[in-house]
Scaffold this active site. Structure first.
Site, PDB file in Angstrom:
ATOM      1  N   HIS A 173      51.953  51.964  41.741  1.00 17.01           N
ATOM      2  CA  HIS A 173      51.457  53.044  42.605  1.00 17.01           C
ATOM      3  C   HIS A 173      49.951  53.261  42.451  1.00 17.01           C
ATOM      4  O   HIS A 173      49.461  54.360  42.694  1.00 17.01           O
ATOM      5  CB  HIS A 173      52.178  54.377  42.337  1.00 17.01           C
ATOM      6  CG  HIS A 173      53.665  54.241  42.226  1.00 17.01           C
ATOM      7  ND1 HIS A 173      54.513  54.378  43.299  1.00 17.01           N
ATOM      8  CD2 HIS A 173      54.454  53.942  41.164  1.00 17.01           C
ATOM      9  CE1 HIS A 173      55.770  54.198  42.897  1.00 17.01           C
ATOM     10  NE2 HIS A 173      55.763  53.918  41.611  1.00 17.01           N
ATOM     11  N   GLU A 307      36.187  40.423  50.807  1.00 24.04           N
ATOM     12  CA  GLU A 307      36.395  41.278  51.989  1.00 24.04           C
ATOM     13  C   GLU A 307      36.670  40.424  53.229  1.00 24.04           C
ATOM     14  O   GLU A 307      37.543  40.738  54.041  1.00 24.04           O
ATOM     15  CB  GLU A 307      35.168  42.147  52.237  1.00 24.04           C
ATOM     16  CG  GLU A 307      35.042  43.294  51.254  1.00 24.04           C
ATOM     17  CD  GLU A 307      33.724  44.043  51.432  1.00 24.04           C
ATOM     18  OE1 GLU A 307      33.772  45.248  51.641  1.00 24.04           O
ATOM     19  OE2 GLU A 307      32.658  43.409  51.354  1.00 24.04           O
TER      20      GLU A 307
END
Ligand code: ARG
Length: 476
Positions: A173, A307
């Protein structure tokens, strides 16, 4: 394919190829805008080497079966070889009027060798021809991509080797969960890459099936030998149904699915590197050779490479989606919609290759892990809390009870601004009498990692084994 010298007339010297190979059924030429719309030559020229090879095999088969003479086959073969040389020397530039690579080659052949060239297309159609070309292309590209995956895996293994003992917070998480060995983290991507490699190998068995000789949709009345061309071209099997074979693009969809998964994996590690390189994480620094600056903010060092990889994944998923949609409504057999497969496949191949190459370089030479920062990161949190519960349950406290006790310990520490390692032995024993001095060792991050020796876990001995397994797999 053949090297005997036969007199090949120079370009434009003999033969009279029709301006367009349609039969005399047509009375007027195609509207030029429509012709341009219909054309695929600007992208399917990428298939030319495979088209030539496929045609050479076809023509030798025509001679082998007595459909044309051996000398006709050799003349055609030579003509095709000449086109190959012209192409390789940058001298073959078919225009839109050729429509596609198949017509471009046939037109040029007829220009080069005259009427004999008009026999090339005996017993086949562009439908089985284009299917042959795209399969030969994809089979080749799959080998290239598999080689690039191997390099990617080596890069991960080599970096992992230096970091078996480096600890990094492990997350669930995106919350600190339990510390792990950095090598273990990197080897997770090795495993994904291994599945990618295996998946391509499995798919290749279905790519490498010959449709050549299926004709337009129904086979051919000529006594062709499909096994002969399949053997010549290295196909491992033949399509058994002409309607299926000329219109099947399952193999291309499977490839784009495999390519998409490669991109998912590259994109996930990209995302992690981007996070790790941020000021907030500070786990890794990018070397100048693999980072970029800002045009306005002089202090910036940007992770453009990961990216871009993350961004490019979308293109490949899009190609998969587009081909699924192209296929879903097609009645049997060939429909021109199928021409739309090529740009999806080509761009999928180009993108995956470029991303694998860039990420391999990034991992090989672009990352400097900040080991001091990592060391302090794993000692600054409660990611050793599970180990306190495990400690008690090894001493006979049922796990759920131990879990609840440790919950209280953590809550108390949080309210007092302490970490578990800051508690005195008296404080520990206040929570449970089974705590003794060995608790401090049990909760040290290095120990927390070391004890996870179960198969597939992050314990150092396990990671060392995994590393050796990975190396032997790559060396095999
Ligand atoms: N350029 C076409 C394609 O890529 C070749 C096959 C054309 N066949 C046809 N029947 N029009 O699919």
């Amino acid at each position: 394919m053949t090297s005997s010298s036969s007199p090949i007339p120079p370009a434009h010297d003999s033969g009279s190829p029709d301006p367009k190979l349609w039969s005399q059924r047509f009375e007027s030429a195609l509207n030029p805008v429509i012709a341009a719309f219909n054309a695929s030559i600007h992208f399917d020229i990428a298939l030319i080497e495979y088209d030539l090879t496929g045609s050479q095999a076809h023509v030798q088969m025509l001679a082998h079966t007595g459909i044309i003479s051996q000398s006709e086959a050799d003349t055609i073969d030579q003509g095709l070889e000449t086109i190959r040389q012209e192409y390789r020397q940058g001298q073959f530039h078919p225009g839109t009027d050729a429509e596609d690579v198949h017509f471009a080659v046939e037109n040029r052949l007829i220009e080069l060798i005259g009427n004999t060239g008009k026999k090339l297309h005996t017993g086949r159609s562009r439908n089985d021809q284009v299917g042959t070309d795209i399969r030969l292309y994809l089979h080749d590209q799959i080998q290239h991509i598999q080689t690039l995956i191997r390099s990617w895996q080596w890069a991960l293994v080599n970096l992992a080797q230096d970091h078996v003992q480096t600890l990094i917070p492990g997350y669930t998480h995106l919350q600190r969960a339990q510390p792990v060995s950095l090598a273990h983290h990197l080897l997770a991507y090795f495993e994904m890459a291994e599945r990618d490699w295996q998946r391509l190998r499995e798919i290749d068995q279905r790519v490498n099936v010959s449709p050549l000789g299926l004709g337009a949709l129904a086979g051919t009345p000529f006594p062709i030998d499909r096994q002969y061309t399949a053997d010549q071209l290295g196909f491992v099997d033949l399509y058994r149904n002409s309607l299926d074979g000329v219109s099947d693009r399952d193999f291309a969809i499977e490839f784009l699915c495999a390519a998409s998964l490669i991109m998912v994996h590259l994109s996930r590690i990209s995302e992690e590197i981007i996070l790790w390189a941020s000021e907030e994480f500070g786990f890794v620094k990018l070397k100048d050779s693999c980072a970029t600056g800002s045009s306005i903010m002089p202090q910036k060092k940007n992770p453009d490479i990961p990216e871009l990889v993350r961004g490019k994944s979308g293109r490949v998923f899009g190609h998969l989606q587009s081909l699924l949609v192209v296929m879903k409504g097609l009645p049997l057999a060939y429909n021109k919609d199928l021409q739309e497969d090529k740009e999806a496949i080509f761009d999928g191949v180009i993108t995956v290759k470029a991303c694998l190459e860039a990420m391999t370089i990034l991992v090989m030479e672009g990352l400097v892990f900040q080991t001091t920062r990592l060391e302090s990161a794993v000692g600054e949190d409660f990611s050793n809390a599970t180990d306190v519960a495990d400690y008690l349950s090894k001493k006979g406290v049922p796990f759920r009870e131990a879990y609840n006790i440790v919950g209280l310990v953590v809550k108390t520490c949080l309210s007092q601004g302490k970490l578990l390692k800051d508690l005195t032995i008296e404080e520990w024993q206040h929570f449970h009498p089974q705590f003794s001095a060995d608790i401090y060792k049990a909760i040290s991050p290095r120990q927390v990692v070391a004890v996870r020796k179960s198969f597939g876990g992050t314990g150092f001995t396990q990671v060392q084994n995994a590393l050796e397994h990975a190396q032997s797999l790559l060396e095999a």
